[in-house]
Scaffold this active site. Structure first.
Site, mmCIF file in Angstrom:
data_model
loop_
_atom_site.group_PDB
_atom_site.id
_atom_site.type_symbol
_atom_site.label_atom_id
_atom_site.label_comp_id
_atom_site.label_asym_id
_atom_site.label_seq_id
_atom_site.Cartn_x
_atom_site.Cartn_y
_atom_site.Cartn_z
ATOM 1 N N TYR A 1 17.276 32.989 -7.630
ATOM 2 C CA TYR A 1 18.371 32.229 -8.249
ATOM 3 C C TYR A 1 17.825 30.968 -8.926
ATOM 4 O O TYR A 1 18.075 30.715 -10.112
ATOM 5 C CB TYR A 1 19.422 31.850 -7.195
ATOM 6 N N THR B 1 21.038 22.989 -11.495
ATOM 7 C CA THR B 1 21.093 22.736 -10.056
ATOM 8 C C THR B 1 19.859 21.960 -9.592
ATOM 9 O O THR B 1 18.788 22.063 -10.213
ATOM 10 C CB THR B 1 21.167 24.083 -9.299
ATOM 11 N N ASP B 2 20.018 21.241 -8.486
ATOM 12 C CA ASP B 2 18.855 20.538 -7.914
ATOM 13 C C ASP B 2 17.828 21.533 -7.363
ATOM 14 O O ASP B 2 16.692 21.158 -7.071
ATOM 15 C CB ASP B 2 19.296 19.553 -6.822
ATOM 16 N N GLU B 3 18.218 22.815 -7.233
ATOM 17 C CA GLU B 3 17.299 23.805 -6.660
ATOM 18 C C GLU B 3 16.140 24.127 -7.602
ATOM 19 O O GLU B 3 15.145 24.704 -7.182
ATOM 20 C CB GLU B 3 18.070 25.076 -6.276
ATOM 21 N N LEU C 1 34.781 37.492 -15.169
ATOM 22 C CA LEU C 1 35.527 37.857 -13.948
ATOM 23 C C LEU C 1 34.706 38.833 -13.104
ATOM 24 O O LEU C 1 35.107 39.972 -12.850
ATOM 25 C CB LEU C 1 36.919 38.407 -14.280
ATOM 26 N N LYS D 1 17.662 29.760 -12.951
ATOM 27 C CA LYS D 1 18.261 28.521 -13.457
ATOM 28 C C LYS D 1 17.203 27.636 -14.114
ATOM 29 O O LYS D 1 17.457 26.978 -15.121
ATOM 30 C CB LYS D 1 18.958 27.755 -12.316
ATOM 31 N N GLY E 1 12.039 32.862 2.287
ATOM 32 C CA GLY E 1 11.693 31.801 1.322
ATOM 33 C C GLY E 1 12.609 30.596 1.375
ATOM 34 O O GLY E 1 12.664 29.812 0.419
ATOM 35 N N HIS E 2 13.331 30.415 2.464
ATOM 36 C CA HIS E 2 14.352 29.354 2.575
ATOM 37 C C HIS E 2 13.771 27.960 2.312
ATOM 38 O O HIS E 2 12.870 27.510 3.016
ATOM 39 C CB HIS E 2 14.914 29.417 4.004
ATOM 40 N N SER F 1 25.559 32.778 -8.846
ATOM 41 C CA SER F 1 25.323 31.459 -8.252
ATOM 42 C C SER F 1 24.859 31.478 -6.798
ATOM 43 O O SER F 1 24.651 30.410 -6.225
ATOM 44 C CB SER F 1 26.608 30.634 -8.349
ATOM 45 N N THR G 1 22.482 37.230 -16.607
ATOM 46 C CA THR G 1 23.462 36.168 -16.913
ATOM 47 C C THR G 1 22.791 34.798 -17.048
ATOM 48 O O THR G 1 23.015 34.086 -18.026
ATOM 49 C CB THR G 1 24.542 36.131 -15.816
HETATM 50 P P1 NAD Z 1 30.793 30.740 -9.065
HETATM 51 O O1 NAD Z 1 29.925 31.861 -8.612
HETATM 52 O O2 NAD Z 1 31.925 30.302 -8.208
HETATM 53 O O3 NAD Z 1 31.408 31.101 -10.483
HETATM 54 C C1 NAD Z 1 30.694 31.684 -11.518
HETATM 55 C C2 NAD Z 1 31.677 32.114 -12.602
HETATM 56 O O4 NAD Z 1 30.923 32.659 -13.688
HETATM 57 C C3 NAD Z 1 32.646 33.222 -12.136
HETATM 58 O O5 NAD Z 1 33.948 32.929 -12.567
HETATM 59 C C4 NAD Z 1 32.103 34.474 -12.817
HETATM 60 O O6 NAD Z 1 33.112 35.420 -13.100
HETATM 61 C C5 NAD Z 1 31.511 33.887 -14.085
HETATM 62 N N1 NAD Z 1 30.432 34.719 -14.636
HETATM 63 C C6 NAD Z 1 29.387 35.274 -13.984
HETATM 64 N N2 NAD Z 1 28.619 35.971 -14.828
HETATM 65 C C7 NAD Z 1 29.180 35.835 -16.067
HETATM 66 C C8 NAD Z 1 28.841 36.308 -17.360
HETATM 67 N N3 NAD Z 1 27.766 37.079 -17.556
HETATM 68 N N4 NAD Z 1 29.628 35.967 -18.391
HETATM 69 C C9 NAD Z 1 30.732 35.201 -18.209
HETATM 70 N N5 NAD Z 1 31.101 34.735 -16.998
HETATM 71 C C10 NAD Z 1 30.331 35.046 -15.954
HETATM 72 O O7 NAD Z 1 29.805 29.549 -9.372
HETATM 73 P P2 NAD Z 1 29.967 27.994 -9.075
HETATM 74 O O8 NAD Z 1 29.622 27.732 -7.671
HETATM 75 O O9 NAD Z 1 31.263 27.511 -9.628
HETATM 76 O O10 NAD Z 1 28.777 27.421 -9.962
HETATM 77 C C11 NAD Z 1 28.991 27.138 -11.345
HETATM 78 C C12 NAD Z 1 27.684 26.673 -11.972
HETATM 79 O O11 NAD Z 1 27.197 25.539 -11.276
HETATM 80 C C13 NAD Z 1 26.566 27.716 -11.908
HETATM 81 O O12 NAD Z 1 25.864 27.669 -13.120
HETATM 82 C C14 NAD Z 1 25.695 27.250 -10.763
HETATM 83 O O13 NAD Z 1 24.347 27.648 -10.969
HETATM 84 C C15 NAD Z 1 25.861 25.743 -10.858
HETATM 85 N N6 NAD Z 1 25.717 25.013 -9.582
HETATM 86 C C16 NAD Z 1 26.466 25.361 -8.511
HETATM 87 C C17 NAD Z 1 26.357 24.627 -7.336
HETATM 88 C C18 NAD Z 1 27.200 24.964 -6.123
HETATM 89 O O14 NAD Z 1 27.018 24.326 -5.079
HETATM 90 N N7 NAD Z 1 28.125 25.894 -6.197
HETATM 91 C C19 NAD Z 1 25.467 23.551 -7.267
HETATM 92 C C20 NAD Z 1 24.720 23.220 -8.402
HETATM 93 C C21 NAD Z 1 24.868 23.960 -9.559
HETATM 94 P P1 TYD Z 2 24.497 27.935 0.562
HETATM 95 O O1 TYD Z 2 25.911 27.491 0.699
HETATM 96 O O2 TYD Z 2 24.229 29.385 0.352
HETATM 97 O O3 TYD Z 2 23.834 27.060 -0.588
HETATM 98 P P2 TYD Z 2 22.272 26.949 -1.067
HETATM 99 O O4 TYD Z 2 21.495 28.036 -0.486
HETATM 100 O O5 TYD Z 2 22.431 27.087 -2.553
HETATM 101 O O6 TYD Z 2 21.809 25.595 -0.641
HETATM 102 O O7 TYD Z 2 23.707 27.519 1.865
HETATM 103 C C1 TYD Z 2 23.603 26.159 2.252
HETATM 104 C C2 TYD Z 2 22.600 26.083 3.397
HETATM 105 O O8 TYD Z 2 23.153 26.759 4.517
HETATM 106 C C3 TYD Z 2 21.281 26.755 3.091
HETATM 107 O O9 TYD Z 2 20.230 26.016 3.717
HETATM 108 C C4 TYD Z 2 21.419 28.115 3.776
HETATM 109 C C5 TYD Z 2 22.310 27.819 4.957
HETATM 110 N N1 TYD Z 2 23.189 28.912 5.380
HETATM 111 C C6 TYD Z 2 23.251 29.291 6.742
HETATM 112 O O10 TYD Z 2 22.534 28.725 7.590
HETATM 113 N N2 TYD Z 2 24.093 30.287 7.092
HETATM 114 C C7 TYD Z 2 24.871 30.946 6.186
HETATM 115 O O11 TYD Z 2 25.615 31.891 6.583
HETATM 116 C C8 TYD Z 2 24.821 30.555 4.806
HETATM 117 C C9 TYD Z 2 25.663 31.222 3.771
HETATM 118 C C10 TYD Z 2 23.971 29.516 4.469
#
Ligand code: NAD
Ligand code: TYD
Length: 348
Positions: A150, A125-127, A35, A154, A283-284, A85, A100
């Site tokens: 990040y 992640t694809d990143e 949390l 990962k 670094g975008h 994340s 983490t």
């Molecule tokens: P999020 O940030 O919404 O949620 C992360 C959750 O992990 C939170 O509930 C947080 O409380 C919990 N958490 C963080 N550190 C912790 C720890 N040390 N121990 C236990 N719990 C912990 O993330 P999300 O967007 O739901 O992403 C989930 C997973 O999917 C991540 O591993 C992320 O790298 C991966 N992912 C996300 C996306 C995306 O677009 N959101 C895309 C590809 C992969």
């Molecule tokens: P984001 O949702 O942070 O995901 P990721 O960086 O993991 O792909 O951002 C998606 C794209 O949008 C990324 O190219 C960064 C851009 N972005 C903006 O242009 N403005 C914003 O305020 C944010 C949060 C992201």
């Protein structure tokens, strides 16, 4: 009935995945979540009283706690969503990302190995492939060239998982999904950030020239893929999960303006006027592109929700849940927002 230890289940994707699991009577879920600022109990409030669900608040990097949970619950599988994340936060401070996303994963792998957990699904992640601008879409065996702290954390976790597979024979699977979106996503991420800013009358920040491309995957499509991997995926394999459609950020932001204006029955011009180009994220990465033949051909998975439909569903959800957006835009969020958008990537 099989027990799954889901970590980070109070986060955006993890909470959707838990609901997806519990729709099938054959699963029981123990959710281990620290949390952090990103975790939110509201996301699973509908599970109150569900006998097949248990929440443990705690840190995946706490080896003693993780061992206790595994000894008590004897899970068949661990599905690890727990992570820091957000790329922008990793630029401000990578430290919690290493704790983490790397140390935490190591703790989970080690306990899983010692207690004979039968599936370990790492949510990656694809990143991890890095910027694919000018390259062919990446396949699962392509090298990892992460660009942000990040993504580097990962990628390190993926390598640890693969090392545990090879060295100890741990039954690991890795899912590499593209950008998810949908209900209950934190407003630090692009799509909910745009919706929130439009609703509260603020400017909409687009980094750099807005020409970066992302592959947007509706969260329920992703969770369907992850469940398939858990049930039928090949142990030791990596699976990319994405739609194959990549959209430029500026075009996406304009689509959100259009969808929201339509839902509110207003003129989108007022929303377009609020778009502001801001200094770019350091670094975008310009693009993430992956091939998804493996999951399509071996497991028959295909995305079902097209971007326009997914955006409509997402916008409608945020319109019906404005209270949640207000709650998530708390003091911590405002300090973070200030650091990225007004102080231009500088922590206090
Ligand atoms: P999020 O940030 O919404 O949620 C992360 C959750 O992990 C939170 O509930 C947080 O409380 C919990 N958490 C963080 N550190 C912790 C720890 N040390 N121990 C236990 N719990 C912990 O993330 P999300 O967007 O739901 O992403 C989930 C997973 O999917 C991540 O591993 C992320 O790298 C991966 N992912 C996300 C996306 C995306 O677009 N959101 C895309 C590809 C992969
Ligand atoms: P984001 O949702 O942070 O995901 P990721 O960086 O993991 O792909 O951002 C998606 C794209 O949008 C990324 O190219 C960064 C851009 N972005 C903006 O242009 N403005 C914003 O305020 C944010 C949060 C992201």
């Amino acid at each position: 009935m099989k027990t799954v230890l889901v970590t980070g289940g109070c986060g955006f994707i993890g909470s959707h995945f838990i609901r997806c699991l519990l729709r099938e009577e054959s699963w029981r879920v123990v959710n281990l979540d620290k949390l952090t600022y990103a975790g939110d109990l509201d996301r699973l409030s509908d599970l109150a009283g569900e006998p097949r669900y248990r929440l443990v608040q705690g840190d995946i990097a706490d080896a003693k706690l993780v061992e206790e949970v595994v000894v008590t619950e004897r899970p068949w599988a661990i599905v690890n969503f727990a992570a820091e994340s957000h790329v922008d936060r990793s630029i401000l401070d990578p430290t919690p990302f290493l704790r983490t996303n790397v140390q935490g994963v190591h703790v989970l792998l080690d306990v899983a190995r010692r207690y004979g957990v039968e599936r370990f699904l790492q949510i990656s992640t694809d990143e991890v492939y890095g910027d694919t601008d000018g390259l062919e879409p990446r396949s699962e065996e392509d090298p990892l060239r992460p660009g942000s702290p990040y993504a580097a954390s990962k990628a390190a976790a993926d390598l640890l998982c693969l090392a545990y597979r090879r060295t100890y024979g741990l039954p690991v699977l890795i899912a590499r999904s593209s950008n998810n979106y949908g209900p209950y996503q934190h407003p630090e991420k692009l799509i909910p950030l745009v919706i929130r800013n439009l609703l509260v009358g603020e400017e909409v920040p687009v980094y750099g020239d807005g020409g970066q491309r992302r592959d947007w995957l509706f969260v329920e499509d992703n969770c369907r893929a992850l469940l398939l991997l858990l049930e039928q995926g090949a142990v030791g394999a990596i699976y990319n999960i994405a739609t194959g459609v990549r959209v430029r950020n500026l075009q996406l932001v304009q689509s959100i303006c259009t969808v929201l204006a339509r839902e509110l029955d207003t003129d989108p011009a007022g929303f377009f006027d609020r778009i502001r180009f801001t200094p770019d994220r350091p670094g975008h990465d310009r693009e993430y592109a992956v091939r998804t033949d493996r999951i399509a051909h071996t497991l028959g998975w295909r995305p079902e929700v097209e971007l326009e439909e997914g955006l409509r569903r997402t916008v409608r959800w945020y319109l019906s849940n404005r209270d949640w957006l207000v709650k998530r835009a708390d003091e911590e969020y405002r300090a973070y927002y200030e650091a990225v958008y007004r102080r231009k990537w500088e922590l206090v």
